[in-house]
Design a protein around this motif. Structure first.
Motif, PDB file in Angstrom:
ATOM      1  N   ASP A 132       0.808  -1.225   0.000  1.00  0.00           N
ATOM      2  CA  ASP A 132       0.000   0.000   0.000  1.00  0.00           C
ATOM      3  C   ASP A 132       0.843   1.277   0.000  1.00  0.00           C
ATOM      4  OD1 ASP A 132       0.750  -0.804   2.565  1.00  0.00           O
ATOM      5  OD2 ASP A 132      -1.245  -0.532   3.447  1.00  0.00           O
ATOM      6  N   LYS A 133       2.154   1.121   0.208  1.00  0.00           N
ATOM      7  CA  LYS A 133       2.996   2.324   0.307  1.00  0.00           C
ATOM      8  C   LYS A 133       3.032   3.154  -0.998  1.00  0.00           C
ATOM      9  CE  LYS A 133       7.412   3.933   2.009  1.00  0.00           C
ATOM     10  NZ  LYS A 133       8.838   3.669   1.840  1.00  0.00           N
ATOM     11  N   PRO A 134       3.268   2.514  -2.169  1.00  0.00           N
ATOM     12  CA  PRO A 134       3.258   3.315  -3.399  1.00  0.00           C
ATOM     13  C   PRO A 134       1.908   3.987  -3.648  1.00  0.00           C
ATOM     14  CG  PRO A 134       3.608   0.980  -3.897  1.00  0.00           C
ATOM     15  CD  PRO A 134       3.679   1.123  -2.425  1.00  0.00           C
ATOM     16  N   PHE A 135       0.827   3.369  -3.204  1.00  0.00           N
ATOM     17  CA  PHE A 135      -0.495   3.996  -3.365  1.00  0.00           C
ATOM     18  C   PHE A 135      -0.577   5.278  -2.550  1.00  0.00           C
ATOM     19  CE2 PHE A 135      -1.606  -0.045  -5.158  1.00  0.00           C
ATOM     20  CZ  PHE A 135      -2.761   0.137  -5.904  1.00  0.00           C
ATOM     21  N   LEU A 136      -0.084   5.209  -1.323  1.00  0.00           N
ATOM     22  CA  LEU A 136      -0.120   6.407  -0.479  1.00  0.00           C
ATOM     23  C   LEU A 136       0.775   7.490  -1.063  1.00  0.00           C
ATOM     24  CD1 LEU A 136      -0.142   4.779   3.053  1.00  0.00           C
ATOM     25  CD2 LEU A 136      -1.857   6.384   2.156  1.00  0.00           C
ATOM     26  N   GLU A 137       1.977   7.106  -1.492  1.00  0.00           N
ATOM     27  CA  GLU A 137       2.903   8.101  -2.041  1.00  0.00           C
ATOM     28  C   GLU A 137       2.327   8.771  -3.279  1.00  0.00           C
ATOM     29  OE1 GLU A 137       7.068   6.332  -0.271  1.00  0.00           O
ATOM     30  OE2 GLU A 137       6.415   5.653  -2.251  1.00  0.00           O
ATOM     31  N   LYS A 138       1.689   7.954  -4.123  1.00  0.00           N
ATOM     32  CA  LYS A 138       1.056   8.527  -5.322  1.00  0.00           C
ATOM     33  C   LYS A 138      -0.051   9.486  -4.908  1.00  0.00           C
ATOM     34  CE  LYS A 138       1.814   7.979  -8.999  1.00  0.00           C
ATOM     35  NZ  LYS A 138       2.629   8.875  -9.859  1.00  0.00           N
ATOM     36  N   ALA A 139      -0.874   9.076  -3.963  1.00  0.00           N
ATOM     37  CA  ALA A 139      -1.990   9.924  -3.518  1.00  0.00           C
ATOM     38  C   ALA A 139      -1.465  11.252  -2.962  1.00  0.00           C
ATOM     39  CB  ALA A 139      -2.814   9.183  -2.470  1.00  0.00           C
ATOM     40  N   PHE A 140      -0.422  11.200  -2.151  1.00  0.00           N
ATOM     41  CA  PHE A 140       0.142  12.436  -1.589  1.00  0.00           C
ATOM     42  C   PHE A 140       0.647  13.360  -2.697  1.00  0.00           C
ATOM     43  CE2 PHE A 140       1.277   9.692   2.290  1.00  0.00           C
ATOM     44  CZ  PHE A 140       0.178  10.140   3.015  1.00  0.00           C
ATOM     45  N   SER A 141       1.126  12.782  -3.790  1.00  0.00           N
ATOM     46  CA  SER A 141       1.713  13.628  -4.829  1.00  0.00           C
ATOM     47  C   SER A 141       0.667  14.230  -5.775  1.00  0.00           C
ATOM     48  CB  SER A 141       2.805  12.881  -5.602  1.00  0.00           C
ATOM     49  OG  SER A 141       2.211  11.955  -6.482  1.00  0.00           O
ATOM     50  N   VAL A 142      -0.517  13.647  -5.864  1.00  0.00           N
ATOM     51  CA  VAL A 142      -1.478  14.190  -6.845  1.00  0.00           C
ATOM     52  C   VAL A 142      -2.739  14.819  -6.249  1.00  0.00           C
ATOM     53  CG1 VAL A 142      -0.702  12.623  -8.688  1.00  0.00           C
ATOM     54  CG2 VAL A 142      -2.661  11.970  -7.251  1.00  0.00           C
ATOM     55  N   ALA A 143      -3.007  14.614  -4.967  1.00  0.00           N
ATOM     56  CA  ALA A 143      -4.301  15.069  -4.426  1.00  0.00           C
ATOM     57  C   ALA A 143      -4.144  15.897  -3.153  1.00  0.00           C
ATOM     58  CB  ALA A 143      -5.185  13.864  -4.120  1.00  0.00           C
ATOM     59  N   ASP A 144      -5.199  16.621  -2.806  1.00  0.00           N
ATOM     60  CA  ASP A 144      -5.203  17.387  -1.557  1.00  0.00           C
ATOM     61  C   ASP A 144      -5.971  16.683  -0.451  1.00  0.00           C
ATOM     62  OD1 ASP A 144      -3.737  19.482  -2.701  1.00  0.00           O
ATOM     63  OD2 ASP A 144      -5.567  20.315  -3.577  1.00  0.00           O
ATOM     64  N   VAL A 145      -6.911  15.838  -0.845  1.00  0.00           N
ATOM     65  CA  VAL A 145      -7.688  15.077   0.144  1.00  0.00           C
ATOM     66  C   VAL A 145      -7.655  13.600  -0.272  1.00  0.00           C
ATOM     67  CG1 VAL A 145      -9.961  14.711   1.193  1.00  0.00           C
ATOM     68  CG2 VAL A 145      -9.208  17.041   0.643  1.00  0.00           C
ATOM     69  N   ILE A 146      -7.481  12.738   0.718  1.00  0.00           N
ATOM     70  CA  ILE A 146      -7.331  11.307   0.450  1.00  0.00           C
ATOM     71  C   ILE A 146      -8.201  10.501   1.417  1.00  0.00           C
ATOM     72  CG2 ILE A 146      -5.670   9.372   0.477  1.00  0.00           C
ATOM     73  CD1 ILE A 146      -3.444  11.575   0.150  1.00  0.00           C
ATOM     74  N   TYR A 147      -8.931   9.543   0.867  1.00  0.00           N
ATOM     75  CA  TYR A 147      -9.541   8.499   1.702  1.00  0.00           C
ATOM     76  C   TYR A 147      -8.843   7.201   1.315  1.00  0.00           C
ATOM     77  CZ  TYR A 147     -13.476  11.526   3.027  1.00  0.00           C
ATOM     78  OH  TYR A 147     -14.255  12.533   3.546  1.00  0.00           O
ATOM     79  N   SER A 148      -8.263   6.522   2.292  1.00  0.00           N
ATOM     80  CA  SER A 148      -7.466   5.349   1.959  1.00  0.00           C
ATOM     81  C   SER A 148      -7.695   4.237   2.990  1.00  0.00           C
ATOM     82  CB  SER A 148      -5.996   5.774   1.921  1.00  0.00           C
ATOM     83  OG  SER A 148      -5.200   4.810   1.295  1.00  0.00           O
TER      84      SER A 148
END
Ligand code: SAH
Length: 204
Positions: A132-148
């Motif tokens: 799940d780490k690359p998913f989180l890193e990708k989310a941090f780089s493209v979005a302002d709000v994340i539900y994970s």
């Protein structure tokens, strides 16, 4: 029109899910009641309406499709498994949503569009540690709000990685997540695992 969490759960329970899950990809759909719980909160919180949303590791699409009931600007589905995409597209065809959407058949690592919201239930790394780490890193780089979604045991890891990426954890939900028997090695018809969902927001 969806007017309640219950109605949303019922609508989502009608979607098709994986027929032949790939164990290496840890494919299992988010339970419709759990998805409804999180999405209902998200729409009440103003995270969906008019937003550009990406569903990473979209699978058969329950999370992104769920968002479509609440007037987002656009929903982007990113999934690397062709068979899952085929089911996702059938789900979209059945529903005929009026919302703009795009399905990208690729690894999430190749997705680089800026979006308002990422919603994702990635592999938890049961088979491959820290999947799940690359998913989180990708989310941090493209979005302002994340539900994970992650395992509750990942709490420390998520505290640290969100801080490193200058995101605040604003909300946490925890569920008993029914895993229906989609994989051959599950003996009981339904096993339950605890699953957490984190809402994170880029620091102002
Ligand atoms: N989000 C869906 C599916 C969860 S299962 C739901 O909530 O129902 C996780 C999904 O992530 C699977 O469909 C798997 O094929 C996909 N996946 C795993 N690694 C991926 C990667 N690196 N890039 C894109 N998709 C990936």
């Amino acid at each position: 029109m969806i007017n309640s969490k219950k109605q949303l759960a019922i609508a989502l329970s009608g979607l098709q899910v994986f027929t032949d899950a790939d164990i290496r990809l840890e494919q299992y759909p988010t339970d419709s009641e759990v998805a409804a719980e999180v999405l209902w909160f998200a729409q009440q919180n103003g995270d969906i309406e008019d937003k550009i949303i990406a569903d990473l590791g979209a699978g058969t699409g329950v999370l992104g499709i769920g968002c479509m009931f609440f007037e987002p600007k656009k929903v982007i589905f990113v999934e690397k498994d062709k068979k899952a995409i085929k089911i996702l597209e059938e789900n979209l065809f059945e529903l005929q949503p009026k919302i703009k959407s795009k399905t990208i058949h690729s690894d999430i690592m190749d997705f680089n569009e800026k979006v308002d919201l990422i919603i994702q239930n990635p592999p938890f790394g049961v088979k491959n540690r820290k999947a799940d780490k690359p998913f989180l890193e990708k989310a941090f780089s493209v979005a302002d709000v994340i539900y994970s979604f992650h395992k509750p045991e990942s709490k420390k890891f998520i505290d640290t990685i969100s801080k490193e990426n200058k995101f605040d954890i604003t909300n946490y939900f925890e569920f008993d997540f029914p895993l229906k028997q989609t994989m051959k090695f599950h003996k009981k018809r339904i096993t339950r695992i605890r699953v957490g969902c984190w809402r994170m927001e880029r620091k102002a």
